[in-house]
Design a protein around this motif. Structure first.
Motif, PDB file in Angstrom:
ATOM      1  N   UNK A  34       0.611  -1.217   0.055  1.00 34.15           N
ATOM      2  CA  UNK A  34      -0.072   0.038   0.084  1.00 34.15           C
ATOM      3  C   UNK A  34       0.825   1.209   0.034  1.00 34.15           C
ATOM      4  N   UNK A  35       0.292   2.223  -0.501  1.00 38.71           N
ATOM      5  CA  UNK A  35       0.942   3.634  -0.308  1.00 38.71           C
ATOM      6  C   UNK A  35       0.167   4.760   0.386  1.00 38.71           C
ATOM      7  N   UNK A  36       0.044   4.530   1.926  1.00 38.28           N
ATOM      8  CA  UNK A  36      -0.701   5.163   2.586  1.00 38.28           C
ATOM      9  C   UNK A  36      -0.649   6.875   2.629  1.00 38.28           C
ATOM     10  N   UNK A  37      -1.454   7.544   2.583  1.00 39.81           N
ATOM     11  CA  UNK A  37      -1.266   8.950   2.600  1.00 39.81           C
ATOM     12  C   UNK A  37      -0.713   9.485   4.354  1.00 39.81           C
ATOM     13  N   UNK A  38       0.208  10.555   4.165  1.00 39.80           N
ATOM     14  CA  UNK A  38       0.537  10.900   5.780  1.00 39.80           C
ATOM     15  C   UNK A  38      -0.504  11.111   6.600  1.00 39.80           C
ATOM     16  N   UNK A  39      -0.396  10.818   7.946  1.00 34.69           N
ATOM     17  CA  UNK A  39      -1.227  11.186   8.827  1.00 34.69           C
ATOM     18  C   UNK A  39      -0.577  11.731  10.151  1.00 34.69           C
ATOM     19  N   UNK A  40      -1.258  11.762  11.275  1.00 35.83           N
ATOM     20  CA  UNK A  40      -0.361  12.371  12.420  1.00 35.83           C
ATOM     21  C   UNK A  40       0.665  11.686  13.142  1.00 35.83           C
ATOM     22  N   UNK A  41       0.267  10.414  13.049  1.00 32.68           N
ATOM     23  CA  UNK A  41       1.029   9.512  13.483  1.00 32.68           C
ATOM     24  C   UNK A  41       2.516   9.300  12.706  1.00 32.68           C
ATOM     25  N   UNK A  42       2.141   9.581  11.463  1.00 28.91           N
ATOM     26  CA  UNK A  42       3.117   9.224  10.317  1.00 28.91           C
ATOM     27  C   UNK A  42       3.348  10.495   9.320  1.00 28.91           C
ATOM     28  N   UNK A  43       3.787  11.446  10.013  1.00 26.73           N
ATOM     29  CA  UNK A  43       3.436  12.837   9.154  1.00 26.73           C
ATOM     30  C   UNK A  43       4.459  13.272   8.106  1.00 26.73           C
ATOM     31  N   UNK A  44       5.517  12.105   7.631  1.00 21.09           N
ATOM     32  CA  UNK A  44       6.245  12.741   6.536  1.00 21.09           C
ATOM     33  C   UNK A  44       6.114  11.852   5.442  1.00 21.09           C
ATOM     34  N   UNK A  45       5.953  12.369   4.118  1.00 17.38           N
ATOM     35  CA  UNK A  45       5.909  11.574   2.911  1.00 17.38           C
ATOM     36  C   UNK A  45       7.251  10.998   2.736  1.00 17.38           C
TER      37      UNK A  45
END
Length: 731
Positions: free
Chosen positions: A532-543
């Motif tokens: 998968x290619x998840x979008x950034x989120x609060x817990x994983x905030x860096x592309x």
């Protein structure tokens, strides 16, 4: 673990414009803001991937990091990053040696092929040791470890004698045998299998020098063929019954029967670890899928239960090119598919009892286990915190049904067989939820797991067994937060006025994060592992999160029974000198607090551990040769950090092309064992020392001080580090 045996990252594509962590912090309530901002000062305030900290951190002369809440301070100055020119044959910008701070001494303790038990033979530099000899020698590519002290006459743990249990994760086939051909014949496969598993050895200090007691009755090897017991809710299930084989030196021969589902043979890809408060060792099976292959096409995802399971856990026809399946039908998924389900567990081992049978604890779930950190709360409730080391996987917690009894070791022996497994969901408001993986839990599709086709069974006992065998798919079904390779977990000691249950987890990297076209793990459990290619989120905030970060959380109510928690980002790793083009959520510089600024840069945090005094130690796992994105960071390293401020100092740099992984400390804090895995990895069979000649080039003699340490092959090893003044490590 990274190395050549870890699933590869792909190329990143396009940026994302998601909100920064600053925006998220501004939206949370004031009580959460106290934990997010106040507890870590500039580290949390600067937790946005696109922020440059050079204007916020003073560049001054290094000085001891002072003690503060539950933290004794750091008394050494950072060693420089290893980016120096070496002499041939290591054609690299990385020095091919271990470096520690002034005032410390590192010595070789044990290396691949050293004898560790009665009847053991010396390492042969041409790799001509047989499988039988390897089975009595220290295994290959050591990883997590723990020290188990003996008890002195005063009833207290001794500081100069104990047992080290050390994982042996995988093998570099090109240097393992003289021919260097993976799976060339059954002898080569058996040696590879004998080099996997766990090495248990006695360590003793005499006249100030540590050495392995090579004739100790505690010396023991667990390998890919060691008999183990399966316990817990999944034991005995049909998916845990594989073909039965007679395992011999010349092959594995089918009996025509199936195993009983309560017995398995071997433990493999043993990565990080844990311990229990009753003094047993937890070895974690990580990239077990790579040890399997198939001599016929595997079933496709759509072809039923096995195809879906193979896909979700990353099984392929070739595996990771160990080629065991070409000589050993036990590892051929085309003829023995259920064997795959016997791996991916946390295995409990009693290091004090050489005759004990290791136990695979199925209540803890089946994932690519990276570590298992225990916490006992004030009321005696026990929890284990675990990561699943692959891109886009999850963080888990197991809470035992029974309480820990500190006065009765035997009473605790089955605590890991009954309890509840949870998976974490991290919210944007810096809160989190533990979701129970139980038959009645409702998934994102509105159905209870017992009504999900993946886990359907005759009763809830069978449903629970399937949930635990298919843990990743259950986590998909309930909508857990996909993380950037969750690896080691560590619990901050509740000492010196600090009394919270605070857990840290390294998120090593994920260059698929925030890239196009966006996708997430499907709730039906059909996503290919790591795809998968998840979008950034609060817990994983860096592309394009190539350098990774460390997350932490505090359990609400100071109990491990909590189903909610507050969290923040402890730090984002990076390179302050990088010239990479910044992205909207990632300038690649990170926010490591160091003094002078930039002096403790690191990337790809992996190993993580709190010593008993409150210092946080972090080890890294990147390519290790100062190439590409790592040209400024150089070799892999180990840093020490202050959990209050995030201030870090670089304690150790490693040889060329290796990973720093695994650590253990004597009870008095004056001896530190640190692991070095796969130095010189990638060298061809025709020239094993092309990339590294470590450790022979640094010490020249074996740990006994007598035998000449042979050249011929680089060797994974454990070093022992002491302070020259006899003091506590880190002070």
């Amino acid at each position: 673990m990274k190395g050549i045996k870890h699933p590869r990252n792909d190329e990143t594509i396009n940026p994302s414009g998601n909100a920064s962590i600053y925006d998220i912090i501004d939206r949370v309530d004031s009580s959460r803001r106290t934990f997010v901002k106040g507890s870590v000062g500039t580290t949390a305030l600067a937790a946005a991937g696109g922020l440059t900290l050079s204007g916020l951190v003073n560049t001054v002369q290094a000085a001891p990091v002072p003690a503060s809440l539950g933290f004794p301070g750091i008394g050494f100055e950072s060693v420089p990053a290893s980016v120096s020119i070496t002499t041939p044959p290591a054609a690299s910008a990385v020095a091919d040696k271990i470096t520690v701070p002034a005032g410390y001494t590192a010595e070789l303790f044990v290396a691949w092929g050293d004898p560790i038990m009665p009847g053991g033979t010396a390492f042969a530099s041409d790799a001509s040791n047989t499988a039988a000899e390897q089975a009595k020698q220290f295994g290959a590519h050591n990883d997590g470890m723990a020290f188990f002290p003996f008890t002195g006459a005063d009833g207290k743990p001794t500081a100069d004698r104990g047992i080290l249990a050390i994982n042996n994760e995988y093998t570099h086939e090109e240097i393992l045998t003289p021919a260097g051909v993976a799976g060339a014949n059954i002898a080569a496969v058996r040696k590879s299998q004998a080099a996997h598993g766990v090495s248990i050895l006695e360590a003793r200090r005499r006249n100030g020098k540590w050495a392995v007691v090579k004739t100790s009755p505690y010396g023991r090897r667990l390998t890919a063929n060691t008999k183990t017991r399966i316990s817990g809710p999944a034991a005995g299930h049909a998916l845990m019954k594989s073909n039965e084989y007679l395992i011999g030196d010349n092959g594995s021969f089918p009996t025509g029967k199936q195993t009983d589902g309560f017995t398995a043979y071997g433990t493999i890809n043993n990565c990080a670890n844990g311990v229990t408060p009753w003094g047993t060792y937890l070895t974690c099976e990580e990239n077990f899928n790579g040890n399997f292959g198939a001599n016929a096409p595997l079933p496709a995802t759509a072809s039923g239960e096995l195809g879906k399971l193979f896909n979700r856990y990353g099984f392929t026809d070739a595996g990771f090119a160990y080629n065991w399946h070409k000589q050993d039908p036990r590892f051929d998924l085309a003829v023995n598919p259920n064997e795959a389900h016997l791996f991916g567990w946390v295995v409990e081992v009693d290091p004090y009892d050489p005759k004990s049978v290791p136990v695979k604890r199925t209540a803890l779930g089946r994932i690519k286990h990276e570590s298992a950190q225990y916490v006992v709360d004030a009321n005696g409730h026990l929890a284990l915190y675990m990561g699943d080391d692959e891109r886009n996987e999850y963080i888990y917690k197991f809470v035992s049904a029974g309480k820990y009894n500190p006065g009765n070791r035997a009473a605790n022996r089955e605590l890991l067989d009954s309890g509840t497994l949870y998976v974490a969901r991290f919210a944007e408001d810096m809160t989190g939820q533990w979701i129970a993986l139980l038959p009645g839990t409702v998934g994102v599709d509105g159905k209870a797991l017992r009504d999900n086709a993946n886990f359907a069974g005759a009763d809830d006992a069978e449903v629970l067994a399937k949930i635990l065998i298919k843990t990743r798919m259950a986590a998909d079904a309930v909508g857990a937060t996909m993380m950037d390779r969750p690896e080691w977990t560590g619990a901050r000691p509740r000492i010196g006025g600090f009394n919270k249950i605070e857990i840290y987890c390294t998120l090593t990297n994920n260059n698929r994060r925030g890239t196009n076209a966006p996708s997430v793990n499907k709730a039906d459990g059909s996503t290919t592992a790591g795809a998968a290619r998840p979008p950034v989120d609060a817990a994983n905030p860096r592309e394009d999160n190539i350098y990774g970060h460390i997350i932490r959380w505090q359990e609400d109510g100071d109990t491990v029974l909590a189903t909610t928690f507050g969290w923040n980002l402890f730090l984002q790793a990076g390179d302050t000198k990088t010239t990479k083009t910044a992205k909207p959520t990632n300038n690649y510089k990170g926010n490591i607090v160091a003094d002078p600024f930039g002096s403790a840069d690191f990337g790809a945090p992996d190993g993580l551990w709190f010593d008993p005094f409150g210092r946080l130690w972090v080890q890294t796992d990147q390519i290790g040769d100062a190439s590409g994105d790592w040209k400024n960071l150089g070799a892999n390293c180990m840093v020490c950090a202050d959990p209050n401020t995030g201030m870090a100092r670089r304690f150790l740099t490693s040889p060329n092309g290796c990973e720093v992984t695994g650590m253990a400390m004597s009870p008095d804090g004056k001896t530190f064992w640190v692991g070095v895995q796969h130095p010189g990895e990638g060298a061809p069979a025709s020239n094993p020392e092309k990339i590294s000649r470590w450790p022979a080039n640094q010490w020249g003699v074996e740990s006994d001080g007598v035998t000449s340490l042979p050249f011929g092959r680089p060797r994974s090893a454990v070093v022992v580090i002491t302070k020259d003044d006899g003091g506590i490590i880190g002070s």
